[in-house]
Design a protein around this motif. Structure first.
Motif, PDB file in Angstrom:
ATOM      1  N   LYS A  90      56.709  49.877 -43.964  1.00 24.17           N
ATOM      2  CA  LYS A  90      55.864  48.689 -44.149  1.00 24.17           C
ATOM      3  C   LYS A  90      54.898  48.532 -42.969  1.00 24.17           C
ATOM      4  O   LYS A  90      53.706  48.263 -43.155  1.00 24.17           O
ATOM      5  CB  LYS A  90      56.740  47.441 -44.291  1.00 24.17           C
ATOM      6  N   GLU A  91      55.418  48.695 -41.776  1.00 23.62           N
ATOM      7  CA  GLU A  91      54.574  48.563 -40.583  1.00 23.62           C
ATOM      8  C   GLU A  91      53.501  49.650 -40.542  1.00 23.62           C
ATOM      9  O   GLU A  91      52.350  49.385 -40.182  1.00 23.62           O
ATOM     10  CB  GLU A  91      55.442  48.605 -39.323  1.00 23.62           C
ATOM     11  N   ASP A  92      53.863  50.871 -40.926  1.00 21.88           N
ATOM     12  CA  ASP A  92      52.884  51.958 -40.964  1.00 21.88           C
ATOM     13  C   ASP A  92      51.792  51.678 -42.004  1.00 21.88           C
ATOM     14  O   ASP A  92      50.610  51.963 -41.779  1.00 21.88           O
ATOM     15  CB  ASP A  92      53.568  53.291 -41.287  1.00 21.88           C
ATOM     16  N   GLY A  93      52.203  51.126 -43.157  1.00 21.80           N
ATOM     17  CA  GLY A  93      51.242  50.773 -44.193  1.00 21.80           C
ATOM     18  C   GLY A  93      50.285  49.694 -43.726  1.00 21.80           C
ATOM     19  O   GLY A  93      49.070  49.765 -43.973  1.00 21.80           O
ATOM     20  N   ASN A  94      50.830  48.680 -43.032  1.00 22.68           N
ATOM     21  CA  ASN A  94      49.992  47.598 -42.502  1.00 22.68           C
ATOM     22  C   ASN A  94      48.982  48.133 -41.487  1.00 22.68           C
ATOM     23  O   ASN A  94      47.816  47.721 -41.467  1.00 22.68           O
ATOM     24  CB  ASN A  94      50.864  46.529 -41.844  1.00 22.68           C
ATOM     25  N   LYS A  95      49.443  49.069 -40.662  1.00 20.79           N
ATOM     26  CA  LYS A  95      48.556  49.649 -39.654  1.00 20.79           C
ATOM     27  C   LYS A  95      47.420  50.431 -40.315  1.00 20.79           C
ATOM     28  O   LYS A  95      46.250  50.295 -39.931  1.00 20.79           O
ATOM     29  CB  LYS A  95      49.364  50.574 -38.740  1.00 20.79           C
ATOM     30  N   ALA A  96      47.762  51.229 -41.314  1.00 23.77           N
ATOM     31  CA  ALA A  96      46.739  52.011 -42.017  1.00 23.77           C
ATOM     32  C   ALA A  96      45.737  51.089 -42.702  1.00 23.77           C
ATOM     33  O   ALA A  96      44.529  51.355 -42.709  1.00 23.77           O
ATOM     34  CB  ALA A  96      47.399  52.929 -43.048  1.00 23.77           C
ATOM     35  N   PHE A  97      46.226  49.986 -43.263  1.00 25.51           N
ATOM     36  CA  PHE A  97      45.330  49.034 -43.935  1.00 25.51           C
ATOM     37  C   PHE A  97      44.348  48.414 -42.939  1.00 25.51           C
ATOM     38  O   PHE A  97      43.146  48.320 -43.205  1.00 25.51           O
ATOM     39  CB  PHE A  97      46.147  47.937 -44.616  1.00 25.51           C
ATOM     40  N   LYS A  98      44.864  47.994 -41.783  1.00 27.22           N
ATOM     41  CA  LYS A  98      44.007  47.384 -40.761  1.00 27.22           C
ATOM     42  C   LYS A  98      42.949  48.357 -40.251  1.00 27.22           C
ATOM     43  O   LYS A  98      41.847  47.959 -39.882  1.00 27.22           O
ATOM     44  CB  LYS A  98      44.862  46.882 -39.603  1.00 27.22           C
ATOM     45  N   GLU A  99      43.299  49.644 -40.256  1.00 26.39           N
ATOM     46  CA  GLU A  99      42.352  50.667 -39.804  1.00 26.39           C
ATOM     47  C   GLU A  99      41.373  51.075 -40.899  1.00 26.39           C
ATOM     48  O   GLU A  99      40.499  51.908 -40.680  1.00 26.39           O
ATOM     49  CB  GLU A  99      43.126  51.890 -39.304  1.00 26.39           C
TER      50      GLU A  99
ATOM     51  N   LEU B  97      45.830  56.047 -47.418  1.00 32.26           N
ATOM     52  CA  LEU B  97      47.105  56.242 -46.722  1.00 32.26           C
ATOM     53  C   LEU B  97      47.981  54.998 -46.857  1.00 32.26           C
ATOM     54  O   LEU B  97      49.196  55.111 -47.059  1.00 32.26           O
ATOM     55  CB  LEU B  97      46.855  56.551 -45.240  1.00 32.26           C
ATOM     56  N   ALA B  98      47.372  53.820 -46.753  1.00 34.97           N
ATOM     57  CA  ALA B  98      48.130  52.574 -46.888  1.00 34.97           C
ATOM     58  C   ALA B  98      48.795  52.502 -48.259  1.00 34.97           C
ATOM     59  O   ALA B  98      49.970  52.126 -48.375  1.00 34.97           O
ATOM     60  CB  ALA B  98      47.213  51.375 -46.678  1.00 34.97           C
ATOM     61  N   TYR B  99      48.043  52.888 -49.290  1.00 37.87           N
ATOM     62  CA  TYR B  99      48.596  52.894 -50.653  1.00 37.87           C
ATOM     63  C   TYR B  99      49.813  53.814 -50.733  1.00 37.87           C
ATOM     64  O   TYR B  99      50.846  53.443 -51.299  1.00 37.87           O
ATOM     65  CB  TYR B  99      47.525  53.361 -51.639  1.00 37.87           C
ATOM     66  N   GLU B 100      49.715  54.999 -50.171  1.00 38.24           N
ATOM     67  CA  GLU B 100      50.814  55.968 -50.214  1.00 38.24           C
ATOM     68  C   GLU B 100      52.043  55.437 -49.473  1.00 38.24           C
ATOM     69  O   GLU B 100      53.181  55.578 -49.947  1.00 38.24           O
ATOM     70  CB  GLU B 100      50.364  57.296 -49.607  1.00 38.24           C
ATOM     71  N   LEU B 101      51.830  54.820 -48.312  1.00 37.17           N
ATOM     72  CA  LEU B 101      52.947  54.305 -47.511  1.00 37.17           C
ATOM     73  C   LEU B 101      53.640  53.134 -48.206  1.00 37.17           C
ATOM     74  O   LEU B 101      54.872  53.047 -48.216  1.00 37.17           O
ATOM     75  CB  LEU B 101      52.445  53.888 -46.128  1.00 37.17           C
TER      76      LEU B 101
END
Length: 510
Positions: free
Chosen positions: A249-258, A263-267
């Motif tokens: 979840k944290e990795d997805g949030n980070k990818a979204f913010k960037e 990548l966020a969708y995949e995570l």
């Protein structure tokens, strides 16, 4: 002489012990179980080999709800006297109250061996069988994930086994799996107050936090449970899932913010596959993925994700808001209004009220004729673009152009011709256009669209020669109006000059 002295002392001790016992009986009768316990203890200390003293203290401890201590006294009483019926009964009652129905059954059967007419033992034996049956049913239903039925079985079993931690833990775990977190936490916390090292209770407490999306705190309880019981399989699995879910979840949030939406969708998708039982966290993950899809302009997919989110958590305001915006973007205004109404009923803020009002306006506008669509222009079209569009559409749908068609086609083209005139009337007038764009009801403003004549608008726009009427019709051969060889005659008194001019306007050969 020495024997005599010893006998005197024994008698004195027995007398004193009996005195303590009698005082204990008196307090027991008054339901002052703490004092009764004290005097029975004095009797035991004075004469430790009397089975009845242990039996009485066991009965007192049972009334105080201290069944484990009572079990020890009851067992001691039958060790001193195996024919002590009350001792066997009390041992059986303690076993049953603690949830050990098999051991309880053996005790009651021993009573019936000593006294086959003992009605209490007969009834208690039935109670023990009932508890065993509920245990078996609950075990099968837990495997089937029928958690409501397990809770029902445990409630019935706890009527006979009120001190059984095992039954309470199973009930609490099922309550957590059913999303009834406060009830589950209450049961687990009660056990932890009595036994702070109970690994099962620590696990259930962590499970509640985990399912309430308090993952970091949940991990702490899982780790503590594993310290108490390193082989606790459920705590180990839950701890592993919690850590993995938190990381994804944290990795997805980070990818979204960037801005890395792919990548966020995949995570987020990978996170959703970790634990289908974690309803609240998965609801947030679906909503997050829906936000990603909206950024990618995959609006229908975004709507589906938000729908999954509210299915899991129908109180999740953020998911309703996200879905409503997607409905607005896809012009599904009725659905948008429904979602905004749900939000406003839950949180009556100015912002939510305005969002609902905007959706209601768009819904109202959507139910009117779309004049922009009728003319085939964008909502930001300029005055010249609107005029050009009217010229094109009016000529395309003019009834005289379709006089050779079937009655049905002529009727449809007449309707379209009128609508084109309506659209031009509104969109070519800045004030009317502004009222139309704001969603106001034009008829309420005094403009009756049924009263105007589309032919007059056509004449005014094209500036045709005077002295002839649109109430007439071109008379055409079956070959079609645009055929050069067609003989055309004007029925309603038009002059030759007018006729030639209209042929040029309508796009035919002269």
């Amino acid at each position: 002489e020495l024997v005599f002295v010893l006998m005197v002392r024994i008698r004195l001790c027995l007398g004193e012990a009996e005195s303590f016992k009698e005082q204990g009986n008196a307090y027991y009768a008054k339901k002052d179980y703490n004092e009764a316990y004290n005097y029975y203890t004095k009797a035991i200390d004075t004469c430790p080999n009397n089975a009845s003293y242990y039996g009485n203290r066991a009965a007192t401890l049972m009334m105080l709800g201290r069944f484990r201590e009572a079990l020890g006294d009851a067992q001691q009483s039958v060790r001193l006297d195996d024919s002590f019926v009350r001792g066997h009964l009390r041992e059986g009652k303690c076993h049953l109250s603690l949830g050990n129905a098999m051991a309880a059954s053996r005790c009651f059967q021993r009573v019936l061996e000593l006294d086959h007419k003992n009605t209490q033992a007969q009834q208690e034996l039935k109670n023990a069988s009932t508890v065993l049956e509920y245990e078996k049913i609950a075990e099968v239903d837990f495997e089937k994930r029928d958690f409501r039925k397990v809770v029902f079985c445990m409630d019935r079993a706890l009527e006979f086994a009120p001190a059984c931690h095992r039954f309470k833990i199973l009930k609490a775990e099922c309550l957590a799996l059913l999303g009834r977190y406060p009830e589950a936490q209450s049961v687990a916390s009660d056990i932890l107050r009595m036994d702070s090292t109970n690994a099962d209770a620590l696990y259930v407490r962590g499970l509640c936090l985990y399912y309430e999306d308090c993952i970091e705190k949940a991990v702490q309880f899982f780790v503590q449970a594993l310290r108490m019981a390193p082989d606790h399989e459920k705590a180990c699995l839950a701890c592993r899932n919690a850590k993995a879910l938190k990381a994804k979840k944290e990795d997805g949030n980070k990818a979204f913010k960037e801005g890395n939406y792919k990548l966020a969708y995949e995570l987020y998708t990978e996170a959703l596959g970790i634990d289908p039982n974690n309803i609240k966290t998965n609801a947030k993950l679906y909503c997050n993925r829906g936000t990603v899809n909206s950024k990618l302009r995959k609006l229908e997919e975004a709507i589906d994700d938000c729908t999954n989110a509210v299915k899991l958590d129908d109180t999740y305001i953020k998911a309703y808001l996200r879905r409503a915006q997607c409905y607005m973007d896809t012009e599904q205004y009725e659905d948008a209004v429904r979602d905004y109404e749900k939000v406003y009923q839950t949180e009556k803020t100015k912002e939510h009220k305005q969002l609902l009002k905007n959706a209601q306006v768009e819904l109202k506008k959507s139910k009117r004729k779309d004049y922009y669509k009728i003319l085939g222009v964008d909502k930001n079209a300029s005055e010249d673009e609107i005029k050009k569009a009217y010229r094109k559409r009016a000529l395309m749908h003019h009834p005289d152009r379709h006089s050779g068609a079937s009655a049905e086609v002529q009727k449809e083209e007449e309707k379209k011709f009128k609508e084109v005139g309506e659209a031009f009337t509104i969109l070519s007038d800045p004030k009317k256009k502004a009222r139309y764009d704001s969603g106001q009801d034009l008829e309420e403003d005094g403009l009756n669209m049924g009263d105007f004549d589309a032919n007059n608008i056509f004449k005014a726009f094209f500036g045709g020669p005077g002295g002839f009427s649109f109430e007439g019709r071109w008379k055409c051969s079956p070959a079609g109006f645009g055929n050069v060889s067609t003989q055309i005659a004007w029925e309603a008194g038009g002059v030759c000059q007018g006729m030639c001019w209209w042929r040029r306007v309508l796009g035919f050969a002269t």
